[in-house]
Design an enzyme around this catalytic site. Sequence first.
Site, PDB file in Angstrom:
ATOM      1  N   LYS A 193      41.254  47.956  27.079  1.00 41.86           N
ATOM      2  CA  LYS A 193      39.655  47.435  27.399  1.00 41.86           C
ATOM      3  C   LYS A 193      39.483  47.988  28.844  1.00 41.86           C
ATOM      4  CE  LYS A 193      37.700  43.778  28.898  1.00 41.86           C
ATOM      5  NZ  LYS A 193      36.722  44.313  29.220  1.00 41.86           N
ATOM      6  N   GLY A 246      43.215  42.067  37.448  1.00 48.18           N
ATOM      7  CA  GLY A 246      41.669  41.296  37.392  1.00 48.18           C
ATOM      8  C   GLY A 246      42.203  39.864  38.196  1.00 48.18           C
ATOM      9  N   SER A 247      41.070  39.160  37.877  1.00 47.13           N
ATOM     10  CA  SER A 247      41.437  37.864  38.724  1.00 47.13           C
ATOM     11  C   SER A 247      42.405  36.760  38.121  1.00 47.13           C
ATOM     12  CB  SER A 247      40.095  37.359  38.603  1.00 47.13           C
ATOM     13  OG  SER A 247      40.007  36.615  37.342  1.00 47.13           O
ATOM     14  N   THR A 248      42.757  36.183  39.259  1.00 42.96           N
ATOM     15  CA  THR A 248      43.849  35.261  38.997  1.00 42.96           C
ATOM     16  C   THR A 248      43.149  34.085  38.083  1.00 42.96           C
ATOM     17  OG1 THR A 248      44.761  35.294  41.069  1.00 42.96           O
ATOM     18  CG2 THR A 248      45.268  33.068  39.825  1.00 42.96           C
ATOM     19  N   LEU A 249      42.019  33.924  38.005  1.00 40.39           N
ATOM     20  CA  LEU A 249      41.540  32.901  37.205  1.00 40.39           C
ATOM     21  C   LEU A 249      41.679  33.469  35.550  1.00 40.39           C
ATOM     22  CD1 LEU A 249      39.499  30.319  36.926  1.00 40.39           C
ATOM     23  CD2 LEU A 249      37.720  32.111  36.522  1.00 40.39           C
ATOM     24  N   VAL A 250      41.165  34.708  35.411  1.00 38.51           N
ATOM     25  CA  VAL A 250      41.434  35.243  34.077  1.00 38.51           C
ATOM     26  C   VAL A 250      42.713  35.414  33.665  1.00 38.51           C
ATOM     27  CG1 VAL A 250      40.842  37.321  32.614  1.00 38.51           C
ATOM     28  CG2 VAL A 250      39.145  36.296  34.029  1.00 38.51           C
ATOM     29  N   GLY A 251      43.582  35.829  34.592  1.00 40.94           N
ATOM     30  CA  GLY A 251      45.167  35.950  34.403  1.00 40.94           C
ATOM     31  C   GLY A 251      45.684  34.923  33.687  1.00 40.94           C
ATOM     32  N   GLU A 269      48.430  41.541  37.367  1.00 40.55           N
ATOM     33  CA  GLU A 269      48.194  41.996  38.894  1.00 40.55           C
ATOM     34  C   GLU A 269      46.915  41.410  39.032  1.00 40.55           C
ATOM     35  OE1 GLU A 269      50.979  45.131  39.651  1.00 40.55           O
ATOM     36  OE2 GLU A 269      49.600  44.107  40.791  1.00 40.55           O
ATOM     37  N   CYS A 303      42.174  44.572  45.574  1.00 42.03           N
ATOM     38  CA  CYS A 303      43.134  43.258  45.246  1.00 42.03           C
ATOM     39  C   CYS A 303      43.745  43.224  46.911  1.00 42.03           C
ATOM     40  CB  CYS A 303      43.905  43.337  44.264  1.00 42.03           C
ATOM     41  SG  CYS A 303      44.825  44.834  43.845  1.00 42.03           S
ATOM     42  N   GLU A 400      39.351  34.411  47.699  1.00 37.58           N
ATOM     43  CA  GLU A 400      39.314  35.998  47.662  1.00 37.58           C
ATOM     44  C   GLU A 400      37.750  36.101  47.509  1.00 37.58           C
ATOM     45  OE1 GLU A 400      40.911  37.986  44.294  1.00 37.58           O
ATOM     46  OE2 GLU A 400      41.454  39.642  45.354  1.00 37.58           O
TER      47      GLU A 400
END
Lengths: 500, 500
Positions: A193, A246-251, A269, A303, A400
């Site tokens: 995706k 992507g972002s830590t939140l989505v990770g 990552e 990043c 960030e």
Amino acid sequence: MTSIFTHEFNTPIYKGKTSFNTGLYINGKFVEGSDKNTIDVINPATGKIITKVAEATSKDVDVAVAAAHKAFETTWGLNMGGAGRSRLLAKLAQLMEEHQQELAALEALDNGKTFTWAMDVDTTFAIDTIRYYAGWADKIHGQVVETDERKLSYTRHEPIGVVGQIIPWNFPLLMMSWKLGPALATGNCIVMKPSEFTPLTAIRMSELIHEAGFPPGTFNLLTGYGNTVGAAISSHMKIDKVAFTGSTLVGRKIMEAAAKSNLKDITLELGGKSPNIIFNDADVDQAVNWAAHGIYWNHGQACCAGSRIFVQSGIYDEFLSKFTEKTRSLKVGDPFDLDSYQGPQVSQLQYDRIMEYIQSGKDQGATVHLGGDRVGTEGFYINPTIFTDTTPDMKIVQEEIFGPVGVVIKFEDEEDVIRQANDTVFGLAAAVFSQNITRALTTAHRLKAGTAWVNCVNQLHANVPFGGFKQSGIGRELGEYALHNYTAVKSVQVNLGHVM
Amino acid sequence: MASIFTHEFNTPIYKGKTSFNTGLYIDGKFVDGSDKTTIDIINPATGKVITKVAEATPKDVDIAVAAAHKAFETTWGLNAGGAERSRLLGKLARLMEEHQQELAAIEALDNGKTFTWAMDVDTTFAIDTIRYYAGWADKIHGQVQETDERKLSYTRHEPIGVVGQIIPWNFPLLMMSWKLGPALATGNCVILKPSEFTPLTAIRMCELVHEAGFPPGSVNLLTGYGNTVGSAISSHMKIDKVAFTGSTLVGRKIMEAAAKTNLKDITLELGGKSPNIIFDDADVDQAVNWAAHGIYWNHGQACSAGSRIFVQSGIYDEFLEKFTEKSRSLKVGDPFALDSFQGPQVSKAQYDRIMGYIQSGKDQGATVHLGGDRNGTEGYYINPTIFTDTTPDMKIVQEEIFGPVGVVIKFEDDEDVIRQANDTVFGLASAVFSQNITRALTTAHRLKAGTAWVNCVNQLHANVPFGGFKQSGIGRELGEYALHNYTAVKSVQVNLGHVM
């Protein structure tokens, strides 16, 4: 029927044409999404629509996964030996090279980065990454382990199977190559995706993948949203592994979904707030130029951006003066102008987020030393910005920002700056500027980050691993290390005479 | 004050004495739990209490983590070089060897496995594992990558920091060695939670760890429950990685907790329902003996147990007859009797669970070909059990029983049995019996499992990796592979002349 997107580039820096299918790429064919919906792809330099592309749904994920499994059991996986995989990846690299300018132009149009950067870094590095992993494809070695002469014990490094890969919008083509390279080299099938903000080079790449001759189902591209397609991938019972940048939140959501569904393996990552420490004994002029590259490269949308710039008090005034002048000299303008250094941020959403952070800096009492405002009235352009007089607890120092906003912090003491540098939940990258070998290397070794640059910043190579400590990620990409993310180790023990 | 447990072994197979502190082991000291509560340790051969041990709470986890971080920054981590870590691990292995019989006796008392198995496998293999990783401790090599002559690019394989390790009750000391070995060899500090059912050898080991000279805080032992201590470890914001061996159900919770907190890295060794495929051209007598070892070793309480025994129709009758005779011959009795093969199951809870599965087999229409009942009236003894006439959907065929219960399934066709063998959410191990080299190895390669045994079962070595495909786990233990689980890769790039 899926539609064709055609675009004529008639710009100062590039003239050429592109024309490609805007469908999903599933099982070797370009198709509409199962709900027949589309996504508008916006040009961030103007805010206007470039084209529509097909939107995938979770049903399309199921179809792609089934095609991928079929390919894995028949035409790909270990059915296609390493030499075959190597040849196909090399062919892909060659096709990318033939179409390099077209890909760079498409990337600049879609993402807003300048055509020059897209040529010099994004496409060049992406081609090199595919070429590099083409070289690994027939060198996936297991081990033979000595136990005793009445046993043969060996390991196979098998492909995992069907892997899901979710890539971001900041370096669309480059991130795609970092994911494709090791996954295909080791024999996996992919359901990928791209970001719904920047799918165009990924879609064009699917045509090249097809042209290179990868069997149908080995690579599938599903443009869609995170909360539909991304969620479907990370919770899919028949996807054996998911890799996310992507972002830590989505990770976190990805890892949680993996745990709750089929315990698929994960590599992540994520974000960073990387320190750049400049000591009194640095080469100040070089430090200034590298520091600018550290935070302003790719409009701060990296990043590993060196967003916290720590400058020792002995050179602080000289550094700040030169760094301000350097920053002021960076030309913000249209991605296709001859001399633009920085284009627009990728989207309205990101623009708003960065401007909010700038506002929070002002609200919390930091000084806007330079910039902090929009450029022009059309497109998502933000001036390179410098904040000074910050305190460690400020949002602009902790979180960030992902924009062209650097924080310059004066320090006295070595021990204290290392402590400050490490005092973050992130740990992606770090940089040190000093001409003293002991200080430079000792500091680099003490910084808790997956990459430590010495007297340079943001230098990446296909054969050098990259990844985060702490909440900046799990696992390493690039280099030999990335192969580990895409292989399943099987031990085979053959009894040659032990009697039970 | 933490109390001393003293026990005199006066048994046919072993006479000796043990005496050790039953406290938690934190920062080099044996202490009470912060709530001053205790856990009763039951002897599964009798159902009676052996002793109480201190119970840890989440507050004790915080204290241990703080001590571990302090040690990591001062006396352990990279402050103790590889040679030093190697010497200490070598010393620990020697101490274990000196106390091997005592450790085996404690293990048999606590877990219910026979003293003989505890000597021949558990303690011997645990000593070998510590010795093996002592050898790795000064061979933790990063890479140097060639980029160009104006750069030095290298990786460091650093210890991660403070790691949490949660181990199960089936091979308590052995599982402890698999965890401690690679973690300590690579320089990490450990917070280890043994099973609340079987903590005794872990506690005795801490005395040996202390005696060997590991610095305070480098190893910490917290006996406690999963939903308090285990949960505190997997969600701790200052634990950088968690490694877990246990059920798939709990593995999910660990991964979810890691995702929701600080995205700590995870390795998981979970359950299995491993197929053992016996072809017509197998050495039937050997297959019988190995198949019995495959399911009855450790009372069936092995994650890799060959619990689904597929037998090709040509040899089915002969196999079943001989296998039944072999199973009947296995002596179930006191762990300290001279000739016991199998002791009691580890606890009442496990006993009930296994009997529940046996009942479900009967309810769903399978045939109890042998056993299926309790042995004796004291202690948790279950007779070796064989089910036949099953269908693939039965619970006893699908789910992990973790007891001495084998399912024997007749098959005709090579392709079909491989499909049946792989038709499970698990993928930990598998075995193939055939004297035909092509069939034996091709089948082994096609089975989707982390280990494939050919003409043997349940063979493990310190230098051969072990771990699961699919929902049987993430990551590999043992061998060189385990080092990866405990190292954080940092790339250092030193600019030697690139001008920005």
